[in-house]
Design an enzyme around this catalytic site. Structure first.
Site, short mmCIF file in Angstrom:
data_model
loop_
_atom_site.label_atom_id
_atom_site.label_comp_id
_atom_site.label_asym_id
_atom_site.label_seq_id
_atom_site.Cartn_x
_atom_site.Cartn_y
_atom_site.Cartn_z
N LYS A 1 20.65 28.85 31.46
CA LYS A 1 20.14 29.74 30.41
C LYS A 1 21.20 29.95 29.32
CE LYS A 1 19.66 34.35 30.39
NZ LYS A 1 19.32 35.68 30.84
N ASP B 1 14.32 33.74 30.04
CA ASP B 1 14.81 35.05 30.46
C ASP B 1 13.62 35.84 31.00
OD1 ASP B 1 13.33 35.91 28.32
OD2 ASP B 1 14.89 37.18 27.47
#
Ligand code: SF4
Length: 248
Positions: A144, A163
């Site tokens: 991420k 997310d």
């Protein structure tokens, strides 16, 4: 650009548990829906304030378990004191703690940033590397974080940033039935053209913050409520099943 008004259905615990496990798959092209969501949020962008790749990398590490707003309040002083990897690598974690003490897990985050800066100096001459492999080899940097930097700084992400907002939206919009971020990312990468991977996450994050809120999605004003398979039933989708308390 809302669709025709539909009557909200009652949300029950059973529906939450069932829908959280099996969100419906959308029949509308995700790219089409994304275009409409972009029109609703033309200002979608990375909200972590940064001046370069190093600062964005640090800000993204700091953003775990807190909001971008909180990170942005802390980073100006932090980056004034430690503007680059060379300066931060010379510090000890305890030196950074006063700058990030308003953020959760600040001791661990201070340690992570110093270790990160030292690794950048030792392995990459103080520069932030550009590939997923090199980035994720750095302590504290996962897919991420790496994709945030690769997408925002170099416009060449290796995938879609997933997310909590992207995860919830992807499920509600019917773009995935998965619950693990890495599998959701794979679904999104298959559904969306590569040149939209970076912007897609920002659009979904903005929509998740402004309209498709976790507890109270504003389906009545949503620009894709005529095509979203979760419209007006969304409280039940993309969230962990509600725990039912057992009476002893
Ligand atoms: S669940 Fe509601 S607010 Fe969220 S994307 Fe679907 S229609 Fe829009």
């Amino acid at each position: 650009m809302g669709g025709q008004a539909r009557v909200p259905k009652k949300v029950t615990r059973a529906k939450v548990a069932k829908a959280a496990l099996k969100p419906q798959i959308s029949k509308i092209l995700p790219a089409e829906m994304l275009t409409r969501l972009h029109a609703a949020h033309p200002d979608a962008h990375c909200e972590l304030v940064h001046a370069n790749a190093f600062q964005l990398l640090c800000a993204t590490v700091l953003s775990a378990q807190t909001t971008d707003v909180n990170v942005n309040k802390a980073t100006p002083r932090l980056f004034a004191a430690y503007p680059d990897a060379a300066a931060m690598a010379k510090a000890e974690p305890i030196d950074l703690e006063p700058y990030v003490s308003t953020l959760g897990f600040f001791r661990q985050k201070s340690k992570s940033l110093v270790n990160l800066a030292r690794a950048l100096i030792e392995k990459h001459g103080g520069e932030v590397p550009r590939t997923m492999n090199e980035l994720t080899e750095l302590a504290g940097v996962g897919r991420k974080t790496a994709n945030v930097v690769m997408g925002v700084i170099w416009h060449a992400p290796d995938g879609v940033v997933v997310d909590t907002h992207v995860q919830r939206l992807a499920q509600r919009l019917g773009w995935t039935r998965e619950t693990e971020p890495v599998k959701i990312e794979a679904d999104l990468c298959n559904l969306l053209p590569r040149d939209r991977w970076d912007l897609a996450s920002h659009i979904l994050i903005f929509h998740g913050r402004r309209t498709c809120l976790a507890k109270k999605p504003a389906c009545a004003t949503c620009s894709v409520n005529d095509t979203c398979p979760s419209a007006f039933e969304a409280e039940a989708v993309g969230r962990k099943p509600i725990r039912v308390r057992r009476v002893p």
